[in-house]
Scaffold this motif. Structure first.
Motif, PDB file in Angstrom:
ATOM      1  N   PHE A  75       0.830  -1.186   0.000  1.00 32.58           N
ATOM      2  CA  PHE A  75       0.000   0.000   0.000  1.00 32.58           C
ATOM      3  C   PHE A  75       0.875   1.250   0.000  1.00 32.58           C
ATOM      4  N   SER A  76       0.285   2.333  -0.499  1.00 37.55           N
ATOM      5  CA  SER A  76       0.957   3.631  -0.545  1.00 37.55           C
ATOM      6  C   SER A  76       0.457   4.492   0.602  1.00 37.55           C
ATOM      7  N   ASN A  77       1.377   4.959   1.417  1.00 34.58           N
ATOM      8  CA  ASN A  77       1.020   5.732   2.597  1.00 34.58           C
ATOM      9  C   ASN A  77       0.436   7.091   2.209  1.00 34.58           C
ATOM     10  N   GLY A  78      -0.678   7.434   2.851  1.00 39.01           N
ATOM     11  CA  GLY A  78      -1.321   8.716   2.601  1.00 39.01           C
ATOM     12  C   GLY A  78      -2.164   8.765   1.346  1.00 39.01           C
ATOM     13  N   GLU A  79      -2.282   7.655   0.632  1.00 38.84           N
ATOM     14  CA  GLU A  79      -3.068   7.604  -0.602  1.00 38.84           C
ATOM     15  C   GLU A  79      -4.223   6.624  -0.439  1.00 38.84           C
ATOM     16  N   ILE A 165      -0.941 -10.133   5.287  1.00 38.55           N
ATOM     17  CA  ILE A 165      -0.132  -9.034   5.803  1.00 38.55           C
ATOM     18  C   ILE A 165       0.328  -8.159   4.641  1.00 38.55           C
ATOM     19  N   ILE A 166       0.001  -6.884   4.710  1.00 37.64           N
ATOM     20  CA  ILE A 166       0.360  -5.923   3.666  1.00 37.64           C
ATOM     21  C   ILE A 166       1.315  -4.889   4.272  1.00 37.64           C
ATOM     22  N   LYS A 167       2.376  -4.586   3.542  1.00 40.49           N
ATOM     23  CA  LYS A 167       3.307  -3.560   3.979  1.00 40.49           C
ATOM     24  C   LYS A 167       2.918  -2.218   3.359  1.00 40.49           C
ATOM     25  N   VAL A 168       2.906  -1.193   4.192  1.00 38.92           N
ATOM     26  CA  VAL A 168       2.593   0.162   3.738  1.00 38.92           C
ATOM     27  C   VAL A 168       3.905   0.918   3.580  1.00 38.92           C
ATOM     28  N   TYR A 169       4.191   1.301   2.339  1.00 34.70           N
ATOM     29  CA  TYR A 169       5.429   2.006   2.010  1.00 34.70           C
ATOM     30  C   TYR A 169       5.150   3.499   1.846  1.00 34.70           C
ATOM     31  N   PRO A 170       6.206   4.311   1.788  1.00 36.13           N
ATOM     32  CA  PRO A 170       6.001   5.734   1.453  1.00 36.13           C
ATOM     33  C   PRO A 170       5.240   5.887   0.146  1.00 36.13           C
ATOM     34  N   ALA A 266       7.775  14.366   4.784  1.00 33.28           N
ATOM     35  CA  ALA A 266       9.161  14.486   4.331  1.00 33.28           C
ATOM     36  C   ALA A 266       9.600  13.231   3.577  1.00 33.28           C
ATOM     37  N   ILE A 267       9.187  12.076   4.046  1.00 30.46           N
ATOM     38  CA  ILE A 267       9.551  10.813   3.386  1.00 30.46           C
ATOM     39  C   ILE A 267       8.918  10.734   2.003  1.00 30.46           C
ATOM     40  N   ASN A 268       7.640  11.077   1.904  1.00 31.37           N
ATOM     41  CA  ASN A 268       6.971  11.046   0.596  1.00 31.37           C
ATOM     42  C   ASN A 268       7.627  12.013  -0.383  1.00 31.37           C
ATOM     43  N   ALA A 269       7.946  13.212   0.097  1.00 30.95           N
ATOM     44  CA  ALA A 269       8.589  14.199  -0.773  1.00 30.95           C
ATOM     45  C   ALA A 269       9.984  13.744  -1.183  1.00 30.95           C
ATOM     46  N   SER A 270      10.725  13.118  -0.270  1.00 32.00           N
ATOM     47  CA  SER A 270      12.074  12.636  -0.591  1.00 32.00           C
ATOM     48  C   SER A 270      12.037  11.573  -1.663  1.00 32.00           C
ATOM     49  N   LEU A 271      11.035  10.711  -1.597  1.00 31.35           N
ATOM     50  CA  LEU A 271      10.940   9.636  -2.585  1.00 31.35           C
ATOM     51  C   LEU A 271      10.675  10.198  -3.977  1.00 31.35           C
ATOM     52  N   VAL A 272       9.709  11.118  -4.085  1.00 33.36           N
ATOM     53  CA  VAL A 272       9.391  11.708  -5.388  1.00 33.36           C
ATOM     54  C   VAL A 272      10.558  12.535  -5.910  1.00 33.36           C
ATOM     55  N   PHE A 273      11.148  13.350  -5.033  1.00 36.98           N
ATOM     56  CA  PHE A 273      12.259  14.200  -5.445  1.00 36.98           C
ATOM     57  C   PHE A 273      13.450  13.362  -5.915  1.00 36.98           C
ATOM     58  N   SER A 274      13.771  12.294  -5.198  1.00 33.72           N
ATOM     59  CA  SER A 274      14.909  11.451  -5.574  1.00 33.72           C
ATOM     60  C   SER A 274      14.704  10.845  -6.954  1.00 33.72           C
TER      61      SER A 274
END
Length: 446
Positions: A75-79, A165-170, A266-274
């Protein structure tokens, strides 16, 4: 076999209502004996209908209902994440199905209930969405279904999908959106704008004929003399620059906005920016700071770097201690020999908090290009614009305006020492960071 039968058998509210009515009927027949025989006949008819209902539910259908749960492997966190339940009715008659889903405890949802009517042999799809606000493992329980026939006196419990069991990532969903729009040259629709700045970077590309709007400082006089027309040098953005996202995991980043903590933003923004920085040809890395612990993922331009970033960001958590910026400046000074762009995600709620860390930020800015990203308090900002009527509300609004003004003073203080800063709302963090990065690239600062 018999034990399984009793464990799966449940009586409906209709059955208990009828049984209660029959009890009242028997009480009334005590005072009117002529109704006693009628009560017995009605009770016998009710028991016959119950047996007929059980025959339909258990004998006429050995595999009554097929249930499967389809969803993404992560899953995508915050979405909003889609989940699909597929039901197939194997009975030869219409049934009513009540679905109870055991959702992960993180959502605190205990009343998930879907009711559907299904024809013989029909397949239906029940869809719903979930929005996680924390990273980690989410345990989905079983999918429980209760099947009723047309009589509706009893219902059969059917267990569909098992525990998962589902892992939720940034927020990799936003990452894919940016990738798609970048591929189609439509980043402007998301709010990312490429700024045209007069000048050039230091990496030469080719020589071309002069056209109106070209920088006259790039005229190549030797080529102009040979061709008899104005020729200019064309430059492209420098690539293979090292870019690091530095994430503060201290208590200042634990503040929540719209269900997500500042660390998650900050984690979500870092992933997109990277991902965008990698597409621009730069090398991206990650630095996390918690108390006196500094963890570094070295910058790289390989395609596997995004997977490493995703796995590293997945496990990050905030700490209650205040981060040690002195340890950060010493560690980065010893680890990074090449000048790099450091995007520091942190938060300062007061000028005092900034002043404590300012000497160490100045040391980092001395050897690297430092961009300090911190957040506006959107709730306080709304309060400063509200209409107030009482003396108490006026005092509160003045205090809120003081905090908002201090944020602007922080930007001015950082600029005073040559440190780049970005004051943004949590919701606009990703867009503003990407725009700032493109601006720095266009100004040849990295």
């Amino acid at each position: 076999m018999l034990k399984r039968f009793f464990l799966s058998l449940f009586f409906t509210t209709r059955f208990y209502t009828l049984m209660g009515s029959m009890a009242i009927f028997f009480v009334v027949s005590f005072f009117f004996p002529s109704l006693y025989m009628v009560a017995q006949l009605v009770t016998a008819a009710l028991l016959f209908l119950l047996l007929l209902d059980l025959f339909f539910l258990y004998v006429a259908g050995k595999q009554p209902l097929l249930i499967s749960r389809n969803m993404a492997g992560r899953f995508s966190n915050g979405e909003e994440n889609d989940i699909h339940l597929k039901l197939k009715n194997n009975y030869r008659f219409p049934v009513t199905v009540i679905v109870l889903e055991e959702l992960p405890v993180q959502f605190q949802v205990r009343d998930f209930r879907k009711k559907v009517q299904m024809k013989p042999g029909e397949e239906q799809d029940i869809s719903y969405t979930l929005r996680p606000v924390e990273r980690g493992e989410y345990n989905f329980g079983k999918t429980n279904a209760f099947v009723r026939s047309l009589l509706g006196l009893a219902q059969r419990h059917v267990v569909g999908a098992e525990e998962t069991i589902i892992k939720v990532y940034p927020s990799f969903a936003a990452l894919h959106n940016y990738e798609f729009f970048s591929f189609n040259n439509r980043l402007a629709e998301l709010g990312v704008h490429k700024k045209r700045v007069i000048g050039h970077s230091m990496e030469f590309d080719h020589i071309k004929e002069y056209t109106r709007g070209d920088d006259v400082r790039t005229l190549n006089w030797k080529a102009t003399a040979r061709r008899g027309t104005f020729m200019v040098n064309n430059y492209v953005e420098e690539k293979s620059q090292q870019v690091y996202c530095v994430i503060d995991k201290g208590r200042a980043m634990k503040m929540p906005f719209n269900g997500l903590s500042l660390l998650d933003y900050a984690i979500n923004a870092s992933l997109v920016f990277s991902n965008i920085a990698l597409q621009k040809g730069d090398k991206t890395g990650l630095v996390t700071l918690a108390a006196q612990q500094v963890d570094v993922l070295p910058a790289s331009g390989k395609k596997t770097q995004m997977n490493l970033l995703l796995e590293r960001l997945y496990a990050q958590e905030t700490r209650w201690e205040e981060s040690d910026y002195e340890r950060l400046s010493v560690s980065l000074r010893s680890l990074f020999s090449q000048r790099s762009l450091l995007i520091l995600f942190t938060n300062f709620e007061s000028m005092t908090g900034l002043q404590r860390q300012l000497p160490y930020l100045r040391k980092l800015a001395k050897y690297h290009l430092l961009l300090v990203v911190f957040f506006e308090n959107t709730e306080l900002k709304k309060f400063t614009k509200d209409n107030v009527h009482t003396v108490e509300d006026i005092y509160r609004q003045v205090i809120a305006q003081k905090f908002a003004y201090e944020k602007k003073l922080m930007v001015r203080e950082l600029t005073r020492y040559g440190i780049l800063s970005l004051l943004t709302t949590p919701e606009q963090l990703t867009l503003n960071v990407v725009n700032k990065y493109l601006e720095l690239k266009s100004r040849s600062l990295i």
